[in-house]
Write a protein that holds these residues in place. Structure first.
Motif, mmCIF file in Angstrom:
data_model
loop_
_atom_site.group_PDB
_atom_site.id
_atom_site.type_symbol
_atom_site.label_atom_id
_atom_site.label_comp_id
_atom_site.label_asym_id
_atom_site.label_seq_id
_atom_site.Cartn_x
_atom_site.Cartn_y
_atom_site.Cartn_z
ATOM 1 N N GLY A 199 0.829 -1.195 0.000
ATOM 2 C CA GLY A 199 0.000 0.000 0.000
ATOM 3 C C GLY A 199 0.864 1.245 0.000
ATOM 4 N N PHE A 200 0.313 2.355 -0.486
ATOM 5 C CA PHE A 200 1.069 3.602 -0.563
ATOM 6 C C PHE A 200 0.368 4.685 0.233
ATOM 7 C CE2 PHE A 200 2.863 1.181 -3.930
ATOM 8 C CZ PHE A 200 4.175 1.622 -4.034
ATOM 9 N N ASP A 201 1.175 5.373 1.066
ATOM 10 C CA ASP A 201 0.662 6.449 1.896
ATOM 11 C C ASP A 201 1.823 7.391 2.179
ATOM 12 O OD1 ASP A 201 -0.074 7.862 4.502
ATOM 13 O OD2 ASP A 201 -1.937 6.790 4.069
ATOM 14 N N SER A 202 1.557 8.693 2.179
ATOM 15 C CA SER A 202 2.631 9.652 2.442
ATOM 16 C C SER A 202 3.198 9.493 3.853
ATOM 17 C CB SER A 202 2.124 11.085 2.244
ATOM 18 O OG SER A 202 1.024 11.347 3.077
ATOM 19 N N ASP A 203 2.447 8.851 4.750
ATOM 20 C CA ASP A 203 2.931 8.565 6.112
ATOM 21 C C ASP A 203 3.213 7.076 6.291
ATOM 22 O OD1 ASP A 203 2.655 11.262 6.958
ATOM 23 O OD2 ASP A 203 0.513 10.951 7.273
ATOM 24 N N GLY A 204 3.622 6.412 5.225
ATOM 25 C CA GLY A 204 3.886 4.980 5.284
ATOM 26 C C GLY A 204 4.989 4.629 6.263
ATOM 27 N N ASP A 205 4.966 3.382 6.734
ATOM 28 C CA ASP A 205 5.928 2.937 7.746
ATOM 29 C C ASP A 205 7.349 2.842 7.203
ATOM 30 O OD1 ASP A 205 3.724 2.591 9.455
ATOM 31 O OD2 ASP A 205 3.374 0.566 8.673
ATOM 32 N N VAL A 206 7.499 2.533 5.927
ATOM 33 C CA VAL A 206 8.819 2.370 5.313
ATOM 34 C C VAL A 206 8.844 3.125 3.992
ATOM 35 C CG1 VAL A 206 9.241 0.119 6.377
ATOM 36 C CG2 VAL A 206 8.085 0.235 4.163
ATOM 37 N N THR A 207 10.031 3.358 3.481
ATOM 38 C CA THR A 207 10.140 3.944 2.149
ATOM 39 C C THR A 207 10.024 2.818 1.121
ATOM 40 O OG1 THR A 207 12.539 3.716 1.914
ATOM 41 C CG2 THR A 207 11.713 5.676 3.078
ATOM 42 N N LEU A 208 9.636 3.164 -0.085
ATOM 43 C CA LEU A 208 9.526 2.151 -1.130
ATOM 44 C C LEU A 208 10.881 1.503 -1.394
ATOM 45 C CD1 LEU A 208 7.776 0.698 -3.199
ATOM 46 C CD2 LEU A 208 8.224 2.560 -4.806
ATOM 47 N N ASP A 209 11.974 2.260 -1.250
ATOM 48 C CA ASP A 209 13.314 1.697 -1.455
ATOM 49 C C ASP A 209 13.623 0.582 -0.463
ATOM 50 O OD1 ASP A 209 13.805 3.379 -3.563
ATOM 51 O OD2 ASP A 209 14.867 4.882 -2.372
ATOM 52 N N ASP A 210 12.969 0.612 0.704
ATOM 53 C CA ASP A 210 13.236 -0.391 1.736
ATOM 54 C C ASP A 210 12.436 -1.678 1.527
ATOM 55 O OD1 ASP A 210 14.983 1.305 3.092
ATOM 56 O OD2 ASP A 210 13.368 2.219 4.260
ATOM 57 N N VAL A 211 11.509 -1.670 0.596
ATOM 58 C CA VAL A 211 10.666 -2.844 0.353
ATOM 59 C C VAL A 211 11.307 -3.714 -0.731
ATOM 60 C CG1 VAL A 211 8.399 -3.666 -0.348
ATOM 61 C CG2 VAL A 211 8.590 -1.567 0.994
ATOM 62 N N ALA A 212 11.475 -4.973 -0.429
ATOM 63 C CA ALA A 212 12.022 -5.914 -1.424
ATOM 64 C C ALA A 212 10.889 -6.317 -2.362
ATOM 65 C CB ALA A 212 12.614 -7.126 -0.724
ATOM 66 N N LEU A 213 10.747 -5.562 -3.441
ATOM 67 C CA LEU A 213 9.658 -5.830 -4.375
ATOM 68 C C LEU A 213 9.896 -7.135 -5.121
ATOM 69 C CD1 LEU A 213 9.077 -2.287 -5.942
ATOM 70 C CD2 LEU A 213 7.809 -3.384 -4.094
ATOM 71 N N VAL A 239 3.130 -0.892 4.077
ATOM 72 C CA VAL A 239 2.575 0.406 3.700
ATOM 73 C C VAL A 239 3.767 1.337 3.528
ATOM 74 C CG1 VAL A 239 1.107 2.339 4.351
ATOM 75 C CG2 VAL A 239 0.421 0.011 4.940
ATOM 76 N N ALA A 240 4.019 1.714 2.290
ATOM 77 C CA ALA A 240 5.245 2.422 1.936
ATOM 78 C C ALA A 240 4.954 3.881 1.569
ATOM 79 C CB ALA A 240 5.936 1.717 0.773
ATOM 80 N N ARG A 241 5.980 4.675 1.648
ATOM 81 C CA ARG A 241 5.893 6.075 1.218
ATOM 82 C C ARG A 241 6.958 6.314 0.161
ATOM 83 N NH1 ARG A 241 8.593 5.947 6.112
ATOM 84 N NH2 ARG A 241 10.643 6.977 6.128
ATOM 85 N N LEU A 242 6.694 7.295 -0.692
ATOM 86 C CA LEU A 242 7.666 7.708 -1.705
ATOM 87 C C LEU A 242 8.494 8.851 -1.140
ATOM 88 C CD1 LEU A 242 5.336 7.707 -4.851
ATOM 89 C CD2 LEU A 242 7.013 5.951 -4.209
ATOM 90 N N GLU A 243 9.797 8.669 -1.112
ATOM 91 C CA GLU A 243 10.683 9.713 -0.607
ATOM 92 C C GLU A 243 10.932 10.744 -1.700
ATOM 93 O OE1 GLU A 243 12.895 9.425 2.976
ATOM 94 O OE2 GLU A 243 10.721 9.577 2.699
ATOM 95 N N VAL A 244 10.566 11.986 -1.436
ATOM 96 C CA VAL A 244 10.799 13.062 -2.396
ATOM 97 C C VAL A 244 11.578 14.174 -1.698
ATOM 98 C CG1 VAL A 244 8.809 12.572 -3.858
ATOM 99 C CG2 VAL A 244 8.520 14.010 -1.857
ATOM 100 N N PRO A 245 12.506 14.826 -2.406
ATOM 101 C CA PRO A 245 13.393 15.792 -1.744
ATOM 102 C C PRO A 245 12.822 17.196 -1.596
ATOM 103 C CG PRO A 245 14.044 15.519 -4.024
ATOM 104 C CD PRO A 245 12.914 14.557 -3.795
#
Length: 268
Positions: A199-213, A239-245
């Motif tokens: 799942g995707f949420d701006s307050d996700g528990d982990v970043t998408l980079d941390d998920v072994a897709l 539940v992942a979030r997208l890290e944006v700078p």
């Protein structure tokens, strides 16, 4: 004086395709699995539909210039076109609709079953995203990254017609829409089949980079504002979030979906 312009064939019962609801700008029912016809307009949606052997056509309206372009694009048409002036199509659509001289009425495409998904699929699941522009844009991204399907709920999702089809720009013909009654039950079923559920949420528990897709994979996108519903979150493995700078960290759902699909395509 030249006689007034008339279509060369009268409409049955005196009604134009699309009916009075579309002439007054009323939206179609928000139930993807329950519409009885699909209305497509604009060059890309109509061309791709006419190329799709699964489509069953009812009526095609075209201006002279649009019909010439259509024949240049696909040659012999699978349905007889009726030559009309642009104003004839204008009356069938809302004032802001860009039809480019083409208006097609056809049967809805069939909704496949979850069981038809391949074992290496990447699938999107939309959790009550109701804006047809967003769903159309998501379908375009899904087609670009070869997603196997987009799962939507029968209720609280826009129908696969009109604005959604125009925004999808032909992607409806390439990415199946799977309409389910209960998204949570669908996610549960896919989990039992071995799908990784992210799942995707701006307050996700982990970043998408941390998920072994891995595949099969279903990426669950929540509605803007509301986000993922509680049961949808609970049924996700991550539940992942997208890290944006930048200063704005919350993305439009269709933009977030495109980034997520790109990430999945790079990490096969």
């Amino acid at each position: 004086m030249a006689p007034p312009f008339r279509p060369k064939q009268a409409w049955p019962g005196g009604k134009r395709p699309g009916g009075p609801a579309r002439r007054t700008g009323a939206p179609p029912p928000h139930r993807p699995g329950e519409i009885d016809e699909a209305v497509l307009y604009g060059v890309h949606p109509v061309v791709e539909a006419l190329r799709n052997p699964q489509r069953r056509f009812r009526r095609l309206l075209a201006t002279e210039n649009a019909l010439r372009r259509l024949r240049e694009e696909i040659g012999e048409l699978p349905v007889e076109a009726e030559l009309v002036r642009p104003s004839e199509i204008d009356r069938l659509l809302t004032p802001d609709s860009v039809h480019q001289g083409l208006y097609l009425v056809c049967d809805p495409l069939p909704s496949p079953d979850l069981d038809s998904l391949p074992d290496d699929a990447v699938v999107l699941a939309l959790d009550q995203i109701t804006d047809p522009h967003n769903v159309g844009a998501i379908l375009r991204s899904a087609a670009a990254f070869a997603a196997a399907a987009v799962i939507v709920t029968i209720r609280h999702s826009p129908a696969a017609t009109g604005v959604l089809a125009k925004s999808a720009s032909g992607a409806l013909e390439h990415v199946p829409l799977i309409a389910v009654r209960n998204l949570g039950d669908a996610l549960d079923t896919l989990g039992k089949r071995g799908f990784l559920r992210v799942g995707f949420d701006s307050d996700g528990d982990v970043t998408l980079d941390d998920v072994a897709l891995r595949r099969p994979l279903v990426m669950v996108m929540g509605a803007e504002g509301k986000g993922l519903r509680q049961r949808s979150r609970e049924l996700c493995d991550h539940v992942a979030r997208l890290e944006v700078p930048g200063a704005i960290t919350s993305l439009n759902v269709s933009n977030a979906t495109a980034i997520a699909l790109y990430a999945a395509s790079r990490r096969r």
